[in-house]
Write a protein that holds these residues in place. Structure first.
Motif, PDB file in Angstrom:
ATOM      1  N   PRO A  72       0.809  -1.221   0.000  1.00  0.00           N
ATOM      2  CA  PRO A  72       0.000   0.000   0.000  1.00  0.00           C
ATOM      3  C   PRO A  72       0.840   1.269   0.000  1.00  0.00           C
ATOM      4  O   PRO A  72       1.916   1.325   0.621  1.00  0.00           O
ATOM      5  N   LEU A  73       0.333   2.276  -0.691  1.00  0.00           N
ATOM      6  CA  LEU A  73       1.000   3.564  -0.832  1.00  0.00           C
ATOM      7  C   LEU A  73       0.064   4.688  -0.385  1.00  0.00           C
ATOM      8  O   LEU A  73      -1.148   4.600  -0.586  1.00  0.00           O
ATOM      9  N   VAL A  74       0.628   5.748   0.155  1.00  0.00           N
ATOM     10  CA  VAL A  74      -0.122   6.969   0.460  1.00  0.00           C
ATOM     11  C   VAL A  74       0.548   8.128  -0.251  1.00  0.00           C
ATOM     12  O   VAL A  74       1.681   8.486   0.083  1.00  0.00           O
ATOM     13  N   PRO A  75      -0.099   8.723  -1.260  1.00  0.00           N
ATOM     14  CA  PRO A  75       0.482   9.896  -1.924  1.00  0.00           C
ATOM     15  C   PRO A  75       0.275  11.142  -1.086  1.00  0.00           C
ATOM     16  O   PRO A  75      -0.735  11.275  -0.377  1.00  0.00           O
ATOM     17  N   GLN A  76       1.223  12.062  -1.176  1.00  0.00           N
ATOM     18  CA  GLN A  76       1.150  13.296  -0.382  1.00  0.00           C
ATOM     19  C   GLN A  76       1.694  14.468  -1.179  1.00  0.00           C
ATOM     20  O   GLN A  76       2.692  14.349  -1.870  1.00  0.00           O
ATOM     21  N   GLY A  77       1.027  15.613  -1.072  1.00  0.00           N
ATOM     22  CA  GLY A  77       1.495  16.843  -1.696  1.00  0.00           C
ATOM     23  C   GLY A  77       2.217  17.710  -0.680  1.00  0.00           C
ATOM     24  O   GLY A  77       3.275  17.359  -0.171  1.00  0.00           O
ATOM     25  N   GLY A  78       1.603  18.841  -0.343  1.00  0.00           N
ATOM     26  CA  GLY A  78       2.235  19.758   0.608  1.00  0.00           C
ATOM     27  C   GLY A  78       1.923  19.456   2.065  1.00  0.00           C
ATOM     28  O   GLY A  78       2.334  20.200   2.952  1.00  0.00           O
ATOM     29  N   ASN A  79       1.174  18.385   2.318  1.00  0.00           N
ATOM     30  CA  ASN A  79       0.783  17.982   3.667  1.00  0.00           C
ATOM     31  C   ASN A  79      -0.007  19.082   4.383  1.00  0.00           C
ATOM     32  O   ASN A  79       0.187  19.338   5.572  1.00  0.00           O
ATOM     33  N   THR A  80      -0.912  19.727   3.648  1.00  0.00           N
ATOM     34  CA  THR A  80      -1.768  20.751   4.254  1.00  0.00           C
ATOM     35  C   THR A  80      -3.209  20.263   4.413  1.00  0.00           C
ATOM     36  O   THR A  80      -4.074  21.039   4.821  1.00  0.00           O
ATOM     37  N   GLY A  81      -3.471  19.007   4.080  1.00  0.00           N
ATOM     38  CA  GLY A  81      -4.824  18.471   4.187  1.00  0.00           C
ATOM     39  C   GLY A  81      -5.331  18.490   5.614  1.00  0.00           C
ATOM     40  O   GLY A  81      -4.556  18.396   6.575  1.00  0.00           O
ATOM     41  N   LEU A  82      -6.653  18.576   5.773  1.00  0.00           N
ATOM     42  CA  LEU A  82      -7.253  18.748   7.092  1.00  0.00           C
ATOM     43  C   LEU A  82      -8.159  17.592   7.506  1.00  0.00           C
ATOM     44  O   LEU A  82      -8.876  17.700   8.507  1.00  0.00           O
ATOM     45  N   VAL A  83      -8.144  16.487   6.756  1.00  0.00           N
ATOM     46  CA  VAL A  83      -8.969  15.346   7.131  1.00  0.00           C
ATOM     47  C   VAL A  83      -8.156  14.053   7.207  1.00  0.00           C
ATOM     48  O   VAL A  83      -8.709  12.962   7.220  1.00  0.00           O
ATOM     49  N   GLY A  84      -6.841  14.176   7.257  1.00  0.00           N
ATOM     50  CA  GLY A  84      -5.982  13.009   7.442  1.00  0.00           C
ATOM     51  C   GLY A  84      -5.799  12.129   6.229  1.00  0.00           C
ATOM     52  O   GLY A  84      -5.259  11.028   6.326  1.00  0.00           O
ATOM     53  N   GLY A  85      -6.224  12.611   5.050  1.00  0.00           N
ATOM     54  CA  GLY A  85      -6.123  11.793   3.851  1.00  0.00           C
ATOM     55  C   GLY A  85      -4.715  11.585   3.358  1.00  0.00           C
ATOM     56  O   GLY A  85      -4.438  10.634   2.620  1.00  0.00           O
ATOM     57  N   GLN A  86      -3.789  12.457   3.737  1.00  0.00           N
ATOM     58  CA  GLN A  86      -2.418  12.398   3.247  1.00  0.00           C
ATOM     59  C   GLN A  86      -1.466  11.712   4.216  1.00  0.00           C
ATOM     60  O   GLN A  86      -0.258  11.684   3.990  1.00  0.00           O
ATOM     61  N   ILE A  87      -2.016  11.138   5.289  1.00  0.00           N
ATOM     62  CA  ILE A  87      -1.194  10.536   6.341  1.00  0.00           C
ATOM     63  C   ILE A  87      -1.233   9.010   6.244  1.00  0.00           C
ATOM     64  O   ILE A  87      -2.307   8.412   6.116  1.00  0.00           O
ATOM     65  N   PRO A  88      -0.070   8.341   6.318  1.00  0.00           N
ATOM     66  CA  PRO A  88      -0.056   6.869   6.365  1.00  0.00           C
ATOM     67  C   PRO A  88      -0.368   6.396   7.783  1.00  0.00           C
ATOM     68  O   PRO A  88       0.495   6.407   8.655  1.00  0.00           O
ATOM     69  N   HIS A  89      -1.588   5.982   8.020  1.00  0.00           N
ATOM     70  CA  HIS A  89      -2.030   5.645   9.370  1.00  0.00           C
ATOM     71  C   HIS A  89      -1.568   4.265   9.809  1.00  0.00           C
ATOM     72  O   HIS A  89      -1.506   3.985  11.011  1.00  0.00           O
ATOM     73  N   HIS A  90      -1.291   3.371   8.866  1.00  0.00           N
ATOM     74  CA  HIS A  90      -1.028   1.975   9.218  1.00  0.00           C
ATOM     75  C   HIS A  90       0.301   1.468   8.665  1.00  0.00           C
ATOM     76  O   HIS A  90       0.436   0.293   8.350  1.00  0.00           O
TER      77      HIS A  90
END
Length: 472
Positions: A72-90
């Motif tokens: 599994p991969l989590v793509p991320q841009g500037g890490n300014t998202g506010l709902v945790g979508g850009q964070i690898p939780h697991h």
């Protein structure tokens, strides 16, 4: 099939590192840390490696290997998202797109610009400005958010009233699919009826269907005159009447219309460095409005609008910016509202939209419900009245325990979102669903629409390796 909590072997990790080179594969804990904490501090992620590809081909190679090994991969841009979508939780591998930061082309003749996913929004504005054009997506985080993140979350911003949201500002996309194939859709065409419009699948999908690596962005002519006013008035109902009047008099040249509660202004003035109150007296509510015209008539338009509003008894006081510095000060005050709330303790936040006509009723009903639930809670409403998007944040009661207050986050969300639903609104206007609101989606989304979303996910990402656990 590899689960999101499975470890990545040393051999596999070495294969991923080889794609981007050791210099751009971050494994040190301190160096990874900025990628793993989101702005609100709600989530702290974990990953074995932060991969920083420098080309679309490297992104494709990462996805191909991930597909082959079910990683599994989590793509991320500037890490300014506010709902945790850009964070690898697991423990997923994090793919940062920041090195894809080239403006490949600016074409004033077609009013387009091709930007890679890692181009910072402010840099996109600068590139457009050099061509005497504008890219009309303006966000408070423009100094750090990226084009890929903006499109993946379908960002809105303060000019959506006139120019639309992010998806309205794109003609074509380049996307890497889960299996590593590259969808080359960088078309400048405004008219192309050769089948399904695939670009809209990926905008707002938060990296769950593919990884956006570049986009053809629409540019607009640079306005010849821009005027900004800060207005004091009595209520959201009156602000709505002012909006109607302004749209009638200024038409499409009314590019921004922000509603701000007095408590939000007071927080900003108290905690924002060097800010001054725009008006001599405090008012229950304020409107920050801007007119941008292709002619030299913005001043007369805004003056005429405010004069008519005062004659109609809608406006208690107003000031038109007399300089660029004053205009910037108005907008700085608006942008400081969110960080200023941090100084007031815990803040439970909502990014919601309702039909424009329902905004005053929503605010009144939500205020009453929240204060009944938590006596002393301080509603702080502000946002884009022109498109019905209100950032409805609630600061903790003075002196309350912050942790205990924030523990009621979902309880407060339920109360506010029920009122949103009653008015036919959305629980996510511009921030996305991500991880924070995924559990709420089945309760508010049409079941047929949700089934179609899940079917698209299964079709484009059958192994569930792209941002698993987000959105659907």
């Amino acid at each position: 099939m590899m689960t999101t909590g499975s470890a990545v072997s040393a051999d596999l990790l070495a294969r991923f590192r080889a794609i981007v080179g050791d210099k751009h594969a971050i494994t040190d804990g301190d160096e990874k840390a900025p990628y793993l904490i989101e702005e609100r501090g709600l989530y702290h992620g974990k990953t074995p490696v932060v991969l920083r590809p420098g080309s679309t081909e490297e992104v494709a190679a990462i996805c191909k290997l991930a597909s082959e090994t079910r990683t599994p991969l989590v793509p991320q841009g500037g890490n300014t998202g506010l709902v945790g979508g850009q964070i690898p939780h697991h423990g997923e591998i994090l793919v940062s797109l920041r090195r894809l930061d080239k403006v490949r082309e600016v074409d004033p003749s077609s009013n387009t610009m091709i930007c890679e996913a890692g181009v910072v929004l402010a840099n996109a504005h600068e590139a457009a400005e050099k061509a005497e054009r504008i890219f009309p997506l303006w966000l408070g985080s423009e100094g750090s958010c990226t084009i890929g993140g903006n499109l993946s979350t379908n960002a809105g911003g303060v000019a959506a009233l006139s120019y639309g949201v992010a998806r309205d500002l794109v003609l074509g996309l380049e996307v890497v699919l889960a299996d590593g194939r590259i969808l080359n859709g960088l078309s400048k065409l405004k008219k192309d009826n050769t089948g399904y419009d695939l670009r809209h699948l990926f905008m707002g999908a938060e990296g769950t269907l593919g990884i956006i690596t570049a986009a053809v962005l629409k540019l607009m002519p640079k306005p010849r005159s821009v005027e900004t006013a800060f207005v004091g008035l009595a209520s959201p109902e009156i602000a709505l009447e002012l909006l109607k009047l302004s749209q009638s008099s200024a038409g499409s040249t009314l590019t921004s219309f922000e509603l701000i509660a007095d408590i939000a202004v007071q927080f900003a003035l108290q905690h924002g460095p060097g800010l001054r109150a725009p008006l001599s007296d405090a008012h229950p509510w304020y409107v920050l409005m801007e007119i941008s015209s292709p002619r030299e008539d913005a001043r007369s338009l805004i003056e005429g609008t405010l004069e008519a509003a005062m004659e109609a008894g809608l406006v208690d006081d107003a000031v038109i910016a007399s300089s660029l510095d004053q205009r910037n000060a108005f907008w700085t005050l608006r942008e400081v509202v969110t960080p200023a709330q941090k100084c007031e303790g815990g803040s439970i936040k909502h990014d919601v939209s309702v039909p424009v006509a329902a905004v005053p009723r929503f605010i009144a009903e939500a205020d009453a419900a929240v204060v009944k639930l938590i006596p002393g809670a301080r509603p702080v409403a502000f946002g884009h009245l022109g498109d019905g998007n209100i950032h409805y944040n609630i600061s903790q009661p003075v002196g309350a325990d912050k942790a205990a207050y924030l523990a009621r986050w979902h309880e407060v969300n339920d109360v506010v979102h029920a009122i949103v639903h009653k008015h036919g609104g959305s629980i996510s206007a511009e921030h996305g669903i991500g991880f924070l609101k995924r559990g709420e989606l089945p309760r508010v989304k049409d079941p047929v629409a949700l089934d179609l979303m899940r079917a698209l996910k299964r079709t484009l990402d059958p192994l569930n390796i792209l941002n698993p656990g987000k959105v659907v």
